[in-house]
Scaffold this motif. Structure first.
Motif, PDB file in Angstrom:
ATOM      1  N   LEU A   1     -31.564 -25.092  59.317  1.00 40.11           N
ATOM      2  CA  LEU A   1     -31.517 -24.408  58.040  1.00 40.11           C
ATOM      3  C   LEU A   1     -30.543 -24.550  57.052  1.00 40.11           C
ATOM      4  CD1 LEU A   1     -33.179 -21.955  56.494  1.00 40.11           C
ATOM      5  CD2 LEU A   1     -31.816 -20.467  57.878  1.00 40.11           C
ATOM      6  N   ASN A   2     -29.350 -24.569  57.527  1.00 39.00           N
ATOM      7  CA  ASN A   2     -27.949 -24.966  56.958  1.00 39.00           C
ATOM      8  C   ASN A   2     -28.033 -26.063  55.909  1.00 39.00           C
ATOM      9  OD1 ASN A   2     -26.972 -22.321  57.349  1.00 39.00           O
ATOM     10  ND2 ASN A   2     -25.687 -23.315  59.085  1.00 39.00           N
ATOM     11  N   ARG A   3     -28.545 -27.157  56.481  1.00 38.68           N
ATOM     12  CA  ARG A   3     -28.771 -28.649  56.013  1.00 38.68           C
ATOM     13  C   ARG A   3     -29.810 -28.325  54.888  1.00 38.68           C
ATOM     14  NH1 ARG A   3     -29.789 -33.443  54.984  1.00 38.68           N
ATOM     15  NH2 ARG A   3     -30.920 -34.941  55.922  1.00 38.68           N
ATOM     16  N   VAL A   4     -30.874 -27.755  55.181  1.00 37.36           N
ATOM     17  CA  VAL A   4     -32.006 -27.748  53.937  1.00 37.36           C
ATOM     18  C   VAL A   4     -31.566 -26.729  52.936  1.00 37.36           C
ATOM     19  CG1 VAL A   4     -34.187 -26.510  53.674  1.00 37.36           C
ATOM     20  CG2 VAL A   4     -34.071 -27.774  55.573  1.00 37.36           C
ATOM     21  N   ASN A   5     -30.824 -25.739  53.152  1.00 38.36           N
ATOM     22  CA  ASN A   5     -30.132 -24.969  52.192  1.00 38.36           C
ATOM     23  C   ASN A   5     -29.130 -25.634  51.352  1.00 38.36           C
ATOM     24  OD1 ASN A   5     -31.813 -22.464  52.598  1.00 38.36           O
ATOM     25  ND2 ASN A   5     -30.006 -21.528  54.079  1.00 38.36           N
ATOM     26  N   THR A   6     -28.323 -26.654  51.964  1.00 40.43           N
ATOM     27  CA  THR A   6     -27.381 -27.723  51.469  1.00 40.43           C
ATOM     28  C   THR A   6     -28.116 -28.481  50.269  1.00 40.43           C
ATOM     29  OG1 THR A   6     -25.940 -27.321  52.953  1.00 40.43           O
ATOM     30  CG2 THR A   6     -25.599 -29.097  51.660  1.00 40.43           C
ATOM     31  N   ILE A   7     -29.251 -28.978  50.910  1.00 34.51           N
ATOM     32  CA  ILE A   7     -29.780 -30.128  50.178  1.00 34.51           C
ATOM     33  C   ILE A   7     -30.470 -29.191  48.978  1.00 34.51           C
ATOM     34  CG2 ILE A   7     -31.989 -31.227  49.962  1.00 34.51           C
ATOM     35  CD1 ILE A   7     -31.524 -31.823  53.007  1.00 34.51           C
ATOM     36  N   VAL A   8     -31.243 -28.069  49.182  1.00 38.55           N
ATOM     37  CA  VAL A   8     -31.848 -27.507  47.839  1.00 38.55           C
ATOM     38  C   VAL A   8     -30.912 -26.910  46.972  1.00 38.55           C
ATOM     39  CG1 VAL A   8     -33.091 -25.367  47.405  1.00 38.55           C
ATOM     40  CG2 VAL A   8     -33.896 -26.666  49.318  1.00 38.55           C
ATOM     41  N   LYS A   9     -29.505 -26.557  47.449  1.00 30.27           N
ATOM     42  CA  LYS A   9     -28.572 -26.270  46.270  1.00 30.27           C
ATOM     43  C   LYS A   9     -28.314 -27.581  45.483  1.00 30.27           C
ATOM     44  CE  LYS A   9     -25.375 -23.537  44.394  1.00 30.27           C
ATOM     45  NZ  LYS A   9     -26.011 -22.683  43.240  1.00 30.27           N
ATOM     46  N   ALA A  10     -27.872 -28.587  46.251  1.00 28.83           N
ATOM     47  CA  ALA A  10     -27.723 -29.857  45.426  1.00 28.83           C
ATOM     48  C   ALA A  10     -28.655 -30.280  44.744  1.00 28.83           C
ATOM     49  CB  ALA A  10     -27.319 -30.872  46.614  1.00 28.83           C
ATOM     50  N   VAL A  11     -30.003 -30.084  44.927  1.00 30.76           N
ATOM     51  CA  VAL A  11     -31.110 -30.448  44.075  1.00 30.76           C
ATOM     52  C   VAL A  11     -31.140 -29.503  43.004  1.00 30.76           C
ATOM     53  CG1 VAL A  11     -33.720 -30.185  44.011  1.00 30.76           C
ATOM     54  CG2 VAL A  11     -32.770 -31.527  45.713  1.00 30.76           C
TER      55      VAL A  11
ATOM     56  N   PRO B   1     -39.062 -35.889  41.119  1.00 29.44           N
ATOM     57  CA  PRO B   1     -39.100 -35.556  42.403  1.00 29.44           C
ATOM     58  C   PRO B   1     -38.530 -36.884  43.051  1.00 29.44           C
ATOM     59  CG  PRO B   1     -41.028 -34.488  41.804  1.00 29.44           C
ATOM     60  CD  PRO B   1     -40.747 -35.348  40.618  1.00 29.44           C
ATOM     61  N   GLU B   2     -38.984 -38.121  42.910  1.00 27.66           N
ATOM     62  CA  GLU B   2     -38.666 -39.289  43.417  1.00 27.66           C
ATOM     63  C   GLU B   2     -37.144 -39.599  43.337  1.00 27.66           C
ATOM     64  OE1 GLU B   2     -42.790 -39.209  43.592  1.00 27.66           O
ATOM     65  OE2 GLU B   2     -41.437 -39.014  41.939  1.00 27.66           O
ATOM     66  N   SER B   3     -36.733 -39.419  41.948  1.00 21.75           N
ATOM     67  CA  SER B   3     -35.285 -39.930  41.453  1.00 21.75           C
ATOM     68  C   SER B   3     -34.273 -38.979  42.194  1.00 21.75           C
ATOM     69  CB  SER B   3     -35.238 -39.841  40.087  1.00 21.75           C
ATOM     70  OG  SER B   3     -35.358 -38.488  39.365  1.00 21.75           O
TER      71      SER B   3
ATOM     72  N   LEU C   1     -38.403 -34.028  50.541  1.00 24.05           N
ATOM     73  CA  LEU C   1     -38.034 -32.869  49.527  1.00 24.05           C
ATOM     74  C   LEU C   1     -38.865 -31.937  48.886  1.00 24.05           C
ATOM     75  CD1 LEU C   1     -35.742 -32.118  47.526  1.00 24.05           C
ATOM     76  CD2 LEU C   1     -36.207 -34.075  46.018  1.00 24.05           C
ATOM     77  N   ARG C   2     -40.190 -32.285  48.819  1.00 20.68           N
ATOM     78  CA  ARG C   2     -41.028 -31.646  48.085  1.00 20.68           C
ATOM     79  C   ARG C   2     -41.436 -30.390  49.176  1.00 20.68           C
ATOM     80  NH1 ARG C   2     -43.215 -36.422  46.248  1.00 20.68           N
ATOM     81  NH2 ARG C   2     -43.338 -36.416  43.942  1.00 20.68           N
ATOM     82  N   THR C   3     -41.524 -30.768  50.229  1.00 18.27           N
ATOM     83  CA  THR C   3     -41.805 -29.809  51.362  1.00 18.27           C
ATOM     84  C   THR C   3     -40.618 -28.691  51.539  1.00 18.27           C
ATOM     85  OG1 THR C   3     -43.081 -31.396  52.700  1.00 18.27           O
ATOM     86  CG2 THR C   3     -42.282 -29.510  53.902  1.00 18.27           C
ATOM     87  N   ILE C   4     -39.524 -29.030  51.517  1.00 16.73           N
ATOM     88  CA  ILE C   4     -38.491 -28.222  52.055  1.00 16.73           C
ATOM     89  C   ILE C   4     -38.169 -27.363  50.690  1.00 16.73           C
ATOM     90  CG2 ILE C   4     -37.549 -29.555  53.617  1.00 16.73           C
ATOM     91  CD1 ILE C   4     -35.106 -30.235  51.772  1.00 16.73           C
ATOM     92  N   PHE C   5     -38.370 -27.956  49.386  1.00 21.54           N
ATOM     93  CA  PHE C   5     -38.018 -27.261  48.234  1.00 21.54           C
ATOM     94  C   PHE C   5     -39.058 -26.313  48.128  1.00 21.54           C
ATOM     95  CE2 PHE C   5     -37.763 -26.328  43.775  1.00 21.54           C
ATOM     96  CZ  PHE C   5     -36.365 -26.366  43.585  1.00 21.54           C
ATOM     97  N   LYS C   6     -40.566 -26.433  48.283  1.00 22.09           N
ATOM     98  CA  LYS C   6     -41.469 -25.348  48.172  1.00 22.09           C
ATOM     99  C   LYS C   6     -41.327 -24.618  49.069  1.00 22.09           C
ATOM    100  CE  LYS C   6     -45.922 -24.379  47.287  1.00 22.09           C
ATOM    101  NZ  LYS C   6     -46.639 -24.201  45.929  1.00 22.09           N
ATOM    102  N   ASN C   7     -41.012 -24.786  50.363  1.00 20.85           N
ATOM    103  CA  ASN C   7     -40.538 -23.835  51.596  1.00 20.85           C
ATOM    104  C   ASN C   7     -39.463 -22.963  51.174  1.00 20.85           C
ATOM    105  OD1 ASN C   7     -42.786 -24.836  52.840  1.00 20.85           O
ATOM    106  ND2 ASN C   7     -41.741 -25.972  54.265  1.00 20.85           N
TER     107      ASN C   7
ATOM    108  N   LEU D   1     -41.229 -28.586  43.228  1.00 24.30           N
ATOM    109  CA  LEU D   1     -40.257 -29.077  42.578  1.00 24.30           C
ATOM    110  C   LEU D   1     -40.611 -29.321  40.991  1.00 24.30           C
ATOM    111  CD1 LEU D   1     -37.043 -30.247  42.666  1.00 24.30           C
ATOM    112  CD2 LEU D   1     -38.086 -32.212  43.807  1.00 24.30           C
ATOM    113  N   SER D   2     -41.647 -29.863  40.810  1.00 26.44           N
ATOM    114  CA  SER D   2     -42.045 -30.165  39.157  1.00 26.44           C
ATOM    115  C   SER D   2     -42.150 -28.719  38.479  1.00 26.44           C
ATOM    116  CB  SER D   2     -43.566 -30.937  39.225  1.00 26.44           C
ATOM    117  OG  SER D   2     -43.415 -32.311  40.050  1.00 26.44           O
ATOM    118  N   ILE D   3     -42.550 -28.008  39.096  1.00 25.58           N
ATOM    119  CA  ILE D   3     -42.707 -26.439  38.453  1.00 25.58           C
ATOM    120  C   ILE D   3     -41.266 -26.061  38.029  1.00 25.58           C
ATOM    121  CG2 ILE D   3     -43.307 -24.362  38.609  1.00 25.58           C
ATOM    122  CD1 ILE D   3     -46.017 -25.186  38.936  1.00 25.58           C
TER     123      ILE D   3
END
Length: 140
Positions: A29-39, A54-56, A68-74, A80-82
């Motif tokens: 969960l911490n890793r996912v939150n870190t990734i989403v914050k970076a995104v 999303p690819e770039s 990325l799409r999955t963890i961002f949406k969750n 991500l596009s929206i």
């Protein structure tokens, strides 16, 4: 620790297993939150780039675009596009309210390579054209 019965040993192992699973899930969960914050930071800094996708973004954070799409949406509860579109439209509304830039200039400034598409998408999202929005909300 002295474990005397098979049930005590079993309970000890189950507790150990549960603790390991909980720690693993917390790290994930911490890793996912870190990734989403970076995104989200990356999008906030790079939304003017019309080729942001999303690819770039996935390449930027070194994960697959599907993951990325999955963890961002969750995590964010929207695709991500929206999210990218929302950032761009919010920036466009701000520019319409606070500047005298043309709609075409604003369209380009927020990452749309096609002004007609920007105009149509803005009207679809907000029910009014960018010019009407400006006339209604521009601070004088």
């Amino acid at each position: 620790m002295k474990l005397e019965t098979l049930n005590e040993v079993k309970a000890w192992f189950m507790n150990l297993y549960s603790n390991c699973v909980a720690q693993f899930n917390e790290k994930k969960l911490n890793r996912v939150n870190t990734i989403v914050k970076a995104v989200t930071n990356y999008i906030d800094e790079n939304y003017p780039n019309p080729s942001i996708s999303p690819e770039s973004i996935a390449d930027h954070v070194n994960i697959s675009s599907n993951y990325l799409r999955t963890i961002f949406k969750n995590t964010v509860n929207k695709s991500l596009s929206i999210y990218i579109s929302e950032v761009r439209f919010n920036k466009a509304k701000f520019l319409l309210e606070t500047t005298d830039l043309t709609v075409s200039e604003i369209s380009t400034a927020v990452g749309f390579s096609n002004t007609n598409y920007f105009y149509t998408a803005f009207k679809k999202n907000y029910g009014i054209s960018p010019n009407h929005y400006r006339n209604t909300y521009k601070s004088t």
